[in-house]
Design a protein around this motif. Structure first.
Motif, PDB file in Angstrom:
ATOM      1  N   GLY A  41      -9.022 -14.204 -21.258  1.00 30.54           N
ATOM      2  CA  GLY A  41      -9.140 -13.652 -22.501  1.00 30.54           C
ATOM      3  C   GLY A  41      -9.823 -14.820 -23.438  1.00 30.54           C
ATOM      4  O   GLY A  41     -10.230 -14.245 -24.651  1.00 30.54           O
ATOM      5  N   ARG A  42     -10.112 -16.029 -22.921  1.00 28.42           N
ATOM      6  CA  ARG A  42     -10.966 -16.755 -23.831  1.00 28.42           C
ATOM      7  C   ARG A  42     -12.297 -16.917 -23.327  1.00 28.42           C
ATOM      8  O   ARG A  42     -12.523 -17.118 -22.391  1.00 28.42           O
ATOM      9  CB  ARG A  42     -10.266 -18.198 -24.002  1.00 28.42           C
ATOM     10  CG  ARG A  42     -11.115 -19.029 -24.590  1.00 28.42           C
ATOM     11  CD  ARG A  42     -10.573 -20.556 -24.650  1.00 28.42           C
ATOM     12  NE  ARG A  42     -11.468 -21.333 -25.526  1.00 28.42           N
ATOM     13  CZ  ARG A  42     -11.584 -21.568 -27.010  1.00 28.42           C
ATOM     14  NH1 ARG A  42     -10.698 -20.573 -27.554  1.00 28.42           N
ATOM     15  NH2 ARG A  42     -12.425 -22.335 -27.590  1.00 28.42           N
ATOM     16  N   PRO A  43     -13.432 -16.605 -24.517  1.00 27.02           N
ATOM     17  CA  PRO A  43     -14.800 -16.550 -23.966  1.00 27.02           C
ATOM     18  C   PRO A  43     -15.115 -17.981 -23.424  1.00 27.02           C
ATOM     19  O   PRO A  43     -15.096 -19.026 -24.262  1.00 27.02           O
ATOM     20  CB  PRO A  43     -15.382 -16.136 -25.470  1.00 27.02           C
ATOM     21  CG  PRO A  43     -14.553 -15.470 -26.264  1.00 27.02           C
ATOM     22  CD  PRO A  43     -13.216 -16.238 -25.875  1.00 27.02           C
ATOM     23  N   ILE A  44     -15.631 -18.036 -22.189  1.00 27.57           N
ATOM     24  CA  ILE A  44     -15.915 -19.344 -21.570  1.00 27.57           C
ATOM     25  C   ILE A  44     -17.266 -19.104 -20.924  1.00 27.57           C
ATOM     26  O   ILE A  44     -17.374 -18.277 -20.139  1.00 27.57           O
ATOM     27  CB  ILE A  44     -14.868 -19.799 -20.549  1.00 27.57           C
ATOM     28  CG1 ILE A  44     -13.534 -20.072 -21.307  1.00 27.57           C
ATOM     29  CG2 ILE A  44     -15.228 -21.019 -19.942  1.00 27.57           C
ATOM     30  CD1 ILE A  44     -12.582 -20.433 -20.389  1.00 27.57           C
ATOM     31  N   VAL A  45     -18.096 -20.235 -21.199  1.00 25.66           N
ATOM     32  CA  VAL A  45     -19.612 -20.257 -20.611  1.00 25.66           C
ATOM     33  C   VAL A  45     -19.379 -20.421 -19.151  1.00 25.66           C
ATOM     34  O   VAL A  45     -18.773 -21.384 -18.781  1.00 25.66           O
ATOM     35  CB  VAL A  45     -20.412 -20.894 -21.208  1.00 25.66           C
ATOM     36  CG1 VAL A  45     -21.684 -21.309 -20.373  1.00 25.66           C
ATOM     37  CG2 VAL A  45     -20.786 -20.604 -22.695  1.00 25.66           C
ATOM     38  N   PHE A  46     -19.699 -19.605 -18.164  1.00 22.79           N
ATOM     39  CA  PHE A  46     -19.653 -19.777 -16.955  1.00 22.79           C
ATOM     40  C   PHE A  46     -20.964 -20.568 -16.045  1.00 22.79           C
ATOM     41  O   PHE A  46     -21.813 -19.590 -15.886  1.00 22.79           O
ATOM     42  CB  PHE A  46     -19.140 -18.620 -15.956  1.00 22.79           C
ATOM     43  CG  PHE A  46     -18.546 -18.507 -14.787  1.00 22.79           C
ATOM     44  CD1 PHE A  46     -17.970 -19.698 -14.288  1.00 22.79           C
ATOM     45  CD2 PHE A  46     -18.517 -17.240 -13.952  1.00 22.79           C
ATOM     46  CE1 PHE A  46     -17.609 -19.857 -12.906  1.00 22.79           C
ATOM     47  CE2 PHE A  46     -18.210 -17.415 -12.571  1.00 22.79           C
ATOM     48  CZ  PHE A  46     -17.438 -18.680 -12.020  1.00 22.79           C
ATOM     49  N   SER A  47     -20.677 -21.621 -15.711  1.00 22.19           N
ATOM     50  CA  SER A  47     -21.845 -22.260 -14.935  1.00 22.19           C
ATOM     51  C   SER A  47     -21.753 -22.409 -13.429  1.00 22.19           C
ATOM     52  O   SER A  47     -20.720 -22.912 -12.960  1.00 22.19           O
ATOM     53  CB  SER A  47     -22.186 -23.702 -15.516  1.00 22.19           C
ATOM     54  OG  SER A  47     -22.756 -24.523 -14.726  1.00 22.19           O
ATOM     55  N   ILE A  48     -22.454 -21.476 -12.774  1.00 25.39           N
ATOM     56  CA  ILE A  48     -22.569 -21.350 -11.427  1.00 25.39           C
ATOM     57  C   ILE A  48     -23.172 -22.392 -10.702  1.00 25.39           C
ATOM     58  O   ILE A  48     -24.299 -22.694 -11.043  1.00 25.39           O
ATOM     59  CB  ILE A  48     -22.915 -20.019 -10.806  1.00 25.39           C
ATOM     60  CG1 ILE A  48     -22.146 -18.875 -11.404  1.00 25.39           C
ATOM     61  CG2 ILE A  48     -23.173 -19.829  -9.323  1.00 25.39           C
ATOM     62  CD1 ILE A  48     -22.556 -17.502 -11.159  1.00 25.39           C
ATOM     63  N   CYS A  49     -22.479 -23.118  -9.948  1.00 21.12           N
ATOM     64  CA  CYS A  49     -23.190 -24.444  -9.222  1.00 21.12           C
ATOM     65  C   CYS A  49     -23.073 -24.424  -7.574  1.00 21.12           C
ATOM     66  O   CYS A  49     -22.299 -25.276  -7.196  1.00 21.12           O
ATOM     67  CB  CYS A  49     -22.478 -25.846  -9.667  1.00 21.12           C
ATOM     68  SG  CYS A  49     -23.100 -27.318  -9.303  1.00 21.12           S
ATOM     69  N   GLU A  50     -23.682 -23.220  -7.177  1.00 15.81           N
ATOM     70  CA  GLU A  50     -23.668 -23.338  -5.765  1.00 15.81           C
ATOM     71  C   GLU A  50     -25.163 -23.686  -5.078  1.00 15.81           C
ATOM     72  O   GLU A  50     -25.368 -23.678  -3.993  1.00 15.81           O
ATOM     73  CB  GLU A  50     -23.237 -21.802  -5.116  1.00 15.81           C
ATOM     74  CG  GLU A  50     -24.037 -20.556  -5.762  1.00 15.81           C
ATOM     75  CD  GLU A  50     -25.620 -20.625  -4.977  1.00 15.81           C
ATOM     76  OE1 GLU A  50     -25.536 -20.164  -4.002  1.00 15.81           O
ATOM     77  OE2 GLU A  50     -26.378 -20.914  -5.600  1.00 15.81           O
ATOM     78  N   TRP A  51     -25.744 -24.494  -5.792  1.00 19.24           N
ATOM     79  CA  TRP A  51     -27.079 -25.368  -5.536  1.00 19.24           C
ATOM     80  C   TRP A  51     -28.191 -24.293  -4.980  1.00 19.24           C
ATOM     81  O   TRP A  51     -29.244 -24.979  -4.434  1.00 19.24           O
ATOM     82  CB  TRP A  51     -26.949 -26.333  -4.646  1.00 19.24           C
ATOM     83  CG  TRP A  51     -25.303 -27.014  -4.742  1.00 19.24           C
ATOM     84  CD1 TRP A  51     -25.004 -27.330  -5.696  1.00 19.24           C
ATOM     85  CD2 TRP A  51     -24.488 -27.045  -3.783  1.00 19.24           C
ATOM     86  NE1 TRP A  51     -23.738 -28.225  -5.670  1.00 19.24           N
ATOM     87  CE2 TRP A  51     -23.381 -27.821  -4.396  1.00 19.24           C
ATOM     88  CE3 TRP A  51     -24.288 -26.659  -2.508  1.00 19.24           C
ATOM     89  CZ2 TRP A  51     -22.376 -28.302  -3.552  1.00 19.24           C
ATOM     90  CZ3 TRP A  51     -23.135 -26.987  -1.609  1.00 19.24           C
ATOM     91  CH2 TRP A  51     -22.166 -27.811  -2.338  1.00 19.24           C
ATOM     92  N   GLY A  52     -28.115 -23.068  -5.539  1.00 18.62           N
ATOM     93  CA  GLY A  52     -29.226 -22.247  -4.958  1.00 18.62           C
ATOM     94  C   GLY A  52     -29.313 -21.718  -3.699  1.00 18.62           C
ATOM     95  O   GLY A  52     -30.085 -21.080  -3.018  1.00 18.62           O
ATOM     96  N   GLU A  53     -28.220 -22.012  -2.888  1.00 17.78           N
ATOM     97  CA  GLU A  53     -28.174 -21.510  -1.396  1.00 17.78           C
ATOM     98  C   GLU A  53     -28.089 -20.178  -1.396  1.00 17.78           C
ATOM     99  O   GLU A  53     -28.779 -19.873  -0.163  1.00 17.78           O
ATOM    100  CB  GLU A  53     -26.828 -22.289  -0.768  1.00 17.78           C
ATOM    101  CG  GLU A  53     -27.034 -23.934  -0.720  1.00 17.78           C
ATOM    102  CD  GLU A  53     -25.813 -24.275   0.151  1.00 17.78           C
ATOM    103  OE1 GLU A  53     -25.006 -23.679   0.488  1.00 17.78           O
ATOM    104  OE2 GLU A  53     -25.920 -25.798   0.454  1.00 17.78           O
ATOM    105  N   ASN A  54     -27.659 -19.507  -2.012  1.00 18.78           N
ATOM    106  CA  ASN A  54     -27.476 -18.125  -1.879  1.00 18.78           C
ATOM    107  C   ASN A  54     -28.244 -17.249  -2.702  1.00 18.78           C
ATOM    108  O   ASN A  54     -28.079 -16.019  -3.113  1.00 18.78           O
ATOM    109  CB  ASN A  54     -25.914 -17.689  -2.029  1.00 18.78           C
ATOM    110  CG  ASN A  54     -25.426 -18.141  -0.920  1.00 18.78           C
ATOM    111  OD1 ASN A  54     -25.078 -17.795   0.313  1.00 18.78           O
ATOM    112  ND2 ASN A  54     -24.497 -19.355  -1.218  1.00 18.78           N
ATOM    113  N   LYS A  55     -29.562 -17.835  -3.278  1.00 17.50           N
ATOM    114  CA  LYS A  55     -30.437 -17.176  -4.279  1.00 17.50           C
ATOM    115  C   LYS A  55     -29.699 -16.584  -5.516  1.00 17.50           C
ATOM    116  O   LYS A  55     -29.738 -15.325  -5.679  1.00 17.50           O
ATOM    117  CB  LYS A  55     -31.264 -16.191  -3.503  1.00 17.50           C
ATOM    118  CG  LYS A  55     -32.243 -16.722  -2.430  1.00 17.50           C
ATOM    119  CD  LYS A  55     -33.020 -15.696  -1.976  1.00 17.50           C
ATOM    120  CE  LYS A  55     -34.104 -16.329  -0.669  1.00 17.50           C
ATOM    121  NZ  LYS A  55     -34.889 -15.350  -0.231  1.00 17.50           N
TER     122      LYS A  55
END
Length: 393
Positions: free
Chosen positions: A174-188
């Motif tokens: 329920g809390r708006p949180i910016v979600f930063s995906i850090c999988e290094w571009g391995e899966n495009k």
């Protein structure tokens, strides 16, 4: 009875649909802030450091030009309780994270935290796999604003499934949180993450020690190599969903002024998140001026939300364009050579997209109007440096 059953089924369907989404209207321009890893990594991060960085973001003028997130990277967590809820390393953070978040918020800033989609974080601390619900609930309870979510110790996991799972748990909390995906571009991730996260890494970690060696600029994953890896990805970026070529290395490892200026300029042209990683308490005046250049930050934060793209490539001399709101555009002349580049600009002959009529030229590093596009001009671009113009009707 049938009507009630139908109502319940519809309600259930929409509740599931509502849960399966990311928070909208966040990161409408590339996030700006500071992350602890580049300067402090695991051993050096603690409560005092984070508080002092929040203070320094104010006194250094960073907040005034748009930096807002203070992000703790790895090594704040130490275990889990009997219910699976994450435990804070009390030696490093004796007051706890919620108290620290309140301190950061009291400065008018936002707070970011770190976890990992695997069983362990990259530094071997507890990861979120199997505990996504508990962690999302905890971050919401602590009033966290931003989550960097890494990809270590994920053997056998599917990236889309793993990141979508945490997205959904964050939304449910329920809390708006910016979600930063850090999988290094391995899966495009640029191909699938628009509806999952607000930004996604496109590369492995930046090599902060990369330097010129002959005619080669740095090692693989030096910042200029990361620029090359962004070519062609511009169509995937926009408000609320950004390509992320990693944190800024300006101010670390004695990066020379010319390289720092070029590095910062290219991140602004790429509409990349601007996450500083230097020690804000102790930086040179030169690094401070580079990182707080309002004209370049305006290019990065332009509300049109277009990522810049390469329009000319003369080997180690390139020209980049970034469309801006109100018909403006930024043009960057990027000299990757170890010698200065003298270049005659015939504006009509450069492959500028949507170039119509005459534009006023402003040099964004000297902050001076230097003419217009109705006449040719000669520029001298220093070695490993840039000249960036804003073109305005």
């Amino acid at each position: 009875m049938k009507t009630n059953l139908l109502f319940l089924l519809v309600a259930f369907f929409f509740s599931k649909e509502m849960a399966a989404q990311k928070f909208d209207n966040l990161a409408m321009t590339p996030p700006m802030g500071w992350n602890s890893w580049n300067s402090f990594q695991c051993d050096g991060v603690n409560e005092t450091v984070i508080k002092e960085m929040a203070d320094a973001m104010i006194t250094s003028g960073f907040k005034d030009v748009g930096y807002e997130y203070i992000v703790i990277d790895d090594c704040w967590q130490i275990g889990r309780d009997e219910n699976g809820y994450i435990l804070v390393d009390k030696e490093k953070f004796p007051s706890g994270i919620k108290s620290l978040v309140a301190y950061v918020h009291s400065k008018g800033l936002k707070f970011g935290i770190y976890s990992d989609a695997g069983t362990k974080t990259c530094a071997g601390r507890p990861g979120s796999k199997g505990f996504e619900r508990q962690d999302a609930e905890t971050y919401a309870k602590w009033d966290v604003d931003y989550l960097k979510y890494d990809w270590c110790f994920t053997e056998g996991q599917d990236a889309i499934t793993s990141y979508t799972l945490m997205r959904d748990e964050l939304f449910k909390a329920g809390r708006p949180i910016v979600f930063s995906i850090c999988e290094w571009g391995e899966n495009k991730p640029w191909e699938w993450a628009k509806d999952v996260g607000h930004l996604w890494r496109t590369t492995l970690d930046i090599d902060m020690e990369a330097r010129y060696d002959g005619n080669i600029w740095g090692n693989l994953y030096g910042w200029s190599d990361l620029v090359d890896m962004q070519v062609g990805l511009e169509k995937y970026a926009g408000p609320g969903h950004w390509n992320d070529p990693d944190m800024l290395a300006v101010g670390n490892n004695n990066m020379p002024e010319n390289e720092a200026r070029a590095h910062f300029s290219m991140w602004c042209m790429l509409a990349a998140p601007l996450m500083a990683g230097n020690d804000l308490r102790d930086m040179t005046e030169i690094d401070q001026k580079i990182l707080t250049n309002k004209e370049l930050i305006a290019i990065n934060q332009d509300v049109l939300g277009k990522q810049g793209f390469k329009i000319e490539d003369f080997g180690n001399f390139e020209i980049w364009q970034k469309p801006l709101a109100n018909g403006d555009m930024a043009i960057c002349f990027f000299n990757r050579e170890i010698t200065n580049k003298n270049f005659e600009i015939n504006w009509a002959n450069i492959k500028i997209k949507d170039f119509e009529g005459d534009y006023k030229l402003k040099d964004l590093w000297t902050n001076e109007v230097v003419g217009s596009t109705d006449a040719s001009m000669t520029i001298d671009v220093p070695s490993r440096d840039v000249i960036v113009f804003r073109l305005s009707k």
